[in-house]
Design a protein around this motif. Structure first.
Motif, PDB file in Angstrom:
ATOM      1  N   ARG B  36      14.157  77.715  18.634  1.00 21.40           N
ATOM      2  CA  ARG B  36      13.148  77.282  17.696  1.00 21.40           C
ATOM      3  C   ARG B  36      12.143  78.412  17.498  1.00 21.40           C
ATOM      4  N   ASP B  38       8.333  79.235  16.161  1.00 22.56           N
ATOM      5  CA  ASP B  38       7.000  78.771  15.800  1.00 22.56           C
ATOM      6  C   ASP B  38       6.111  79.983  15.553  1.00 22.56           C
ATOM      7  N   SER B  87       9.268  72.719  13.203  1.00 21.87           N
ATOM      8  CA  SER B  87       9.595  74.102  13.526  1.00 21.87           C
ATOM      9  C   SER B  87      10.730  74.567  12.629  1.00 21.87           C
TER      10      SER B  87
END
Lengths: 116, 116
Positions: B36, B38, B87
């Motif tokens: 992920r 971010d 995300s």
């Protein structure tokens, strides 16, 4: 401790000039690989260049070269003759033998902007 | 030459809903990963797989499950979505490499997930 540190959140460079993006790493494994990826605004991750810990010479790929200083644990990316299309986020990453998955561990990235 | 394909590219979920992200690769890679991304944090590993039928936790596995029933596919599931899971998700695959030559990972185009 951070395994990969990129201390430049943002960088600016004039078109046609060279730019160096910094990357330092932390590992106790003698075998590891260092990678640079480019992420343009479109979002995809593009592999640029690789340097292995046992490689004797610094890696080069076209306008990209990697300034590998093993004793300093640094693997800086040098882009020569910057182009407008080089504007992107750049990530330094490492693979090492200690993890079973040999996964890539990423730094937080450097946003490069090439000015006309 | 498809490489790594993620489905879907965009999704909006309500808190508490579930969904599955599909990753497919056609390069016969043993290793597959879910990351992920971010802002300001680079890419962080959620789960990974070193072969068909095997999965393991990465750095940020909470709230996610995975399965790898076929070598070419790696599924990421969110059982009860939370706003903190908003995300961009990337799937990647690679060969294991060796301690002398580490191989790069190939990434899908990403899935932008918003949980409201």
């Amino acid at each position: 401790a951070q395994k990969i540190t990129q201390t430049q959140p943002g960088m600016f460079v004039q078109e046609k000039e060279a730019v160096t993006l910094d990357c330092t790493y932390d590992t106790s494994d003698p075998s590891y690989g260092l990678f640079w990826y480019k992420q343009p605004s479109s979002g995809e991750m593009i592999f640029l260049i690789y340097q292995g810990s046992y490689d004797q010479q610094n890696a080069t790929e076209g306008r990209y070269s990697l300034n590998f200083q093993k004793a300093r644990k640094s693997a800086n990316l040098v882009i020569s003759a910057s182009q407008l299309g080089d504007s992107a986020m750049y990530f330094c990453a490492m693979r090492e033998g200690t993890g079973s998955a040999r996964q890539l561990t990423f730094g937080s990235g450097t946003q490069l902007t090439v000015l006309p | 030459n498809a490489g790594v394909t993620q489905t879907p590219k965009f999704r909006v979920l309500k808190t508490g809903q579930s969904m599955t992200l599909l990753c497919a690769q056609d390069m016969n890679h043993e290793y597959m990963y879910w990351y992920r991304q971010d802002p300001g944090m680079g890419l962080r590993l959620i789960h990974y797989s070193v072969g068909e039928g095997t999965t393991a936790k990465g750095e940020v596995p909470d709230g996610y499950n995975v399965s790898r029933l076929k070598k070419q596919n790696f599924l990421l599931g969110l059982e009860s979505a939370a706003p903190s899971q908003t995300s961009v998700y990337f799937c990647a695959s690679s060969y294991p490499g060796t301690r002398v030559r580490w191989t790069e990972a190939f990434f899908g185009q990403g899935t932008r997930l918003t949980v409201v």
